[in-house]
Write a protein that holds these residues in place. Structure first.
Motif, PDB file in Angstrom:
ATOM      1  N   THR A   9       0.830  -1.204   0.000  1.00 33.51           N
ATOM      2  CA  THR A   9       0.000   0.000   0.000  1.00 33.51           C
ATOM      3  C   THR A   9       0.864   1.254   0.000  1.00 33.51           C
ATOM      4  OG1 THR A   9      -1.696  -1.213   1.231  1.00 33.51           O
ATOM      5  CG2 THR A   9      -1.871   1.186   1.192  1.00 33.51           C
ATOM      6  N   TRP A  13       0.697   4.047  -2.899  1.00 33.62           N
ATOM      7  CA  TRP A  13       0.265   5.377  -2.467  1.00 33.62           C
ATOM      8  C   TRP A  13       1.345   6.415  -2.782  1.00 33.62           C
ATOM      9  CZ3 TRP A  13      -4.146   7.417  -2.010  1.00 33.62           C
ATOM     10  CH2 TRP A  13      -4.394   8.544  -1.234  1.00 33.62           C
ATOM     11  N   GLY A  18       0.332  10.391  -2.931  1.00 36.46           N
ATOM     12  CA  GLY A  18      -0.507  10.598  -1.763  1.00 36.46           C
ATOM     13  C   GLY A  18       0.285  10.966  -0.520  1.00 36.46           C
ATOM     14  N   LEU A  23      -1.820   6.882   5.422  1.00 42.72           N
ATOM     15  CA  LEU A  23      -1.718   5.426   5.417  1.00 42.72           C
ATOM     16  C   LEU A  23      -2.216   4.799   6.720  1.00 42.72           C
ATOM     17  CD1 LEU A  23       1.762   5.134   3.690  1.00 42.72           C
ATOM     18  CD2 LEU A  23      -0.382   4.196   2.787  1.00 42.72           C
ATOM     19  N   VAL A  51      -5.556   1.597  -1.747  1.00 39.44           N
ATOM     20  CA  VAL A  51      -5.281   2.951  -2.256  1.00 39.44           C
ATOM     21  C   VAL A  51      -6.521   3.554  -2.919  1.00 39.44           C
ATOM     22  CG1 VAL A  51      -2.791   2.614  -2.460  1.00 39.44           C
ATOM     23  CG2 VAL A  51      -4.261   2.074  -4.424  1.00 39.44           C
ATOM     24  N   ARG A 360      -7.082  10.754  -7.169  1.00 40.55           N
ATOM     25  CA  ARG A 360      -5.971  11.580  -6.718  1.00 40.55           C
ATOM     26  C   ARG A 360      -5.755  12.759  -7.670  1.00 40.55           C
ATOM     27  NH1 ARG A 360      -1.939  12.509  -4.898  1.00 40.55           N
ATOM     28  NH2 ARG A 360      -3.226  13.752  -3.501  1.00 40.55           N
TER      29      ARG A 360
END
Length: 453
Positions: A9, A13, A18, A23, A51, A360
């Motif tokens: 992840t 990410w 991100g 997280l 995500v 995103r």
């Protein structure tokens, strides 16, 4: 949190740009040992779903948590197997979509669509006028058996069909396309201009020009989150009926022939008013229809099989073909007996990753403006699976935990296609939707217009 669980992840990410502080919002649970394989398919599946959930809560401004239930993930990654339409199981791979023995190895073909089947038979010199399925399969087996694997691959692609020679991981790494894929990240993100942030009213408008699994899974996820998703297909080449039933839940679908001036004009009006465009056709196939269209601030997501670069950049492809060409089928089996992942995980995983990339991009655009372009490919996801994640400690080990109980993650609804049993989305978070707002309709039956003016 287990570092192996979080590692995938974190990797994705980060690729999405991100905020790493988010997280900590992800919570993992459910049965262990799902999607057992020699490769870390389980980690790919839960990371891509995680995500997508993170991108959703970030955009919605919600505190989370994002819940990743591994049973829900495993069920969704084989959603096409759980589908039932009035109790009928779906048709999966067609008889000519399979591995074949060539003179010097194996070849994987894909012929689910009628035009791809016709191209395969034409390339092999097999007539299909009156022969039954058994006779046609035997004729194809004999034709491929007389050829080399790479020779078959070359001839079928030249005819417009789909076939790849089975390669080992080492052979793919030495292949020019394999080197091109390895040199690039799992996805790319670009800002194309300095367009100001867009003022949006009503639901997000997503124009869906995708087929099969990966792209439709992405747009299906955006529909779950409230987007008005309008899928466009050519009238003479609709999606396979069972594929449509599985992946077009929550969407509307229209048929437009972009070679007709009136339909192209209607398409241009749709695109001018869209917030997001998602394409999944062979790279370059739609360029002539998209030139000069789309207003500033559009988020475009381009999905391909092999990437839009390298010697295979213009080729069509599917999950099963990518597994065969990139060495995954050898890893899951052997060079003498090729295997497969426990799900079409490159398709499903790329779909959730694509949805996350779109979300995103919209979040960044809301803040900073700019038209955005994201690019993903099944082969890139495959490389991430084989090179970025740690291998399972014991391939296929279930860890002694409770098995997946898919019935917990299935739902039923009535709609234009009949009584539908389907897998719920694994993208789940506090304050998020529990299910799609509408079942799939009759393919191509919706008007080509947005729900709100």
């Amino acid at each position: 949190m287990n570092n192996t669980v979080r590692g995938g992840t974190e990797s994705l990410w980060s690729a999405l740009g991100g905020d790493p502080a988010l997280l900590d919002r992800v919570e993992y649970g459910g049965p262990a040992g799902v999607l057992p394989a020699r490769l870390p398919v389980r980690d790919l599946a839960r990371a891509t779903v995680a995500v997508a959930g993170l991108a959703a809560v970030e955009r919605a401004g919600l505190p989370g948590p994002v819940r990743v239930d591994e049973g829900a993930v495993a069920t969704a990654f084989v959603s096409e197997r759980h589908l039932r339409i009035d109790g009928r199981a779906p048709v999966s791979f067609a008889p000519l979509s399979r591995f074949w023995r060539a003179r010097d190895g194996w070849v994987r073909t894909h012929a689910n669509y009628p035009h791809h089947r016709a191209a395969l038979l034409s390339a092999l010199g097999v007539r299909d006028e009156t022969a039954g399925v058994t006779e046609t399969v035997a004729a194809v087996a004999a034709a491929i058996g007389e050829r080399t694997a790479v020779g078959t691959e070359t001839a079928v692609y030249a005819a417009g069909g789909l076939a790849v020679a089975l390669r080992t991981p080492g052979e793919w790494a030495a292949h020019e396309q394999g080197r091109e894929v390895a040199a690039r990240p799992v996805l790319t993100r670009e800002r194309l201009d300095e367009a100001p942030p867009r003022r949006r009213q009503g639901p997000l408008r997503v124009l869906d020009l995708t087929r099969v699994i990966a792209g439709p899974v992405a747009t299906r996820t955006l529909a779950l989150l409230g987007a008005d998703v309008l899928r466009i297909d050519p009238p003479g080449n609709p999606e396979l009926p069972d594929q449509h039933a599985d992946t077009d839940v929550g969407k509307r679908t229209s048929a437009l022939d972009l070679n007709r001036r009136s339909d192209l004009r209607a398409f241009g009006e749709l695109l001018d008013a869209a917030d997001v465009l998602v394409t999944g056709y062979r790279p370059g196939a739609l360029d002539r229809f998209l030139t000069g269209t789309g207003r500033p601030g559009l988020v475009t997501a381009r999905l391909s099989a092999w990437g839009d670069f390298g010697p295979w950049g213009g080729r069509r492809g599917f999950d099963s073909l990518v597994q065969a060409a990139t060495g995954i089928a050898v890893t899951e089996g052997s060079a003498d007996a090729p295997g497969a992942l426990p799900a079409q995980a490159l398709d499903h995983g790329t779909g959730y990753l694509l949805a996350a990339a779109v979300l995103r991009s919209l979040t960044e655009q809301d803040r900073d403006g700019g038209s955005r372009l994201v690019r993903l490919g099944l082969a890139r996801t495959g490389h991430w699976l084989t090179h970025a994640l740690p291998l399972p400690r014991v391939p296929g080990d279930t860890g002694g935990e409770d098995p997946v109980r898919p019935e917990r993650h299935l739902a039923e609804s009535d709609g234009p296609l009949g009584r539908l049993r389907y897998a719920r989305s694994p993208v789940a978070y506090e304050g998020g939707p529990a299910d799609w707002s509408r079942p799939p309709g009759v393919a191509g039956a919706d008007a080509p217009r947005w729900l709100t003016a």
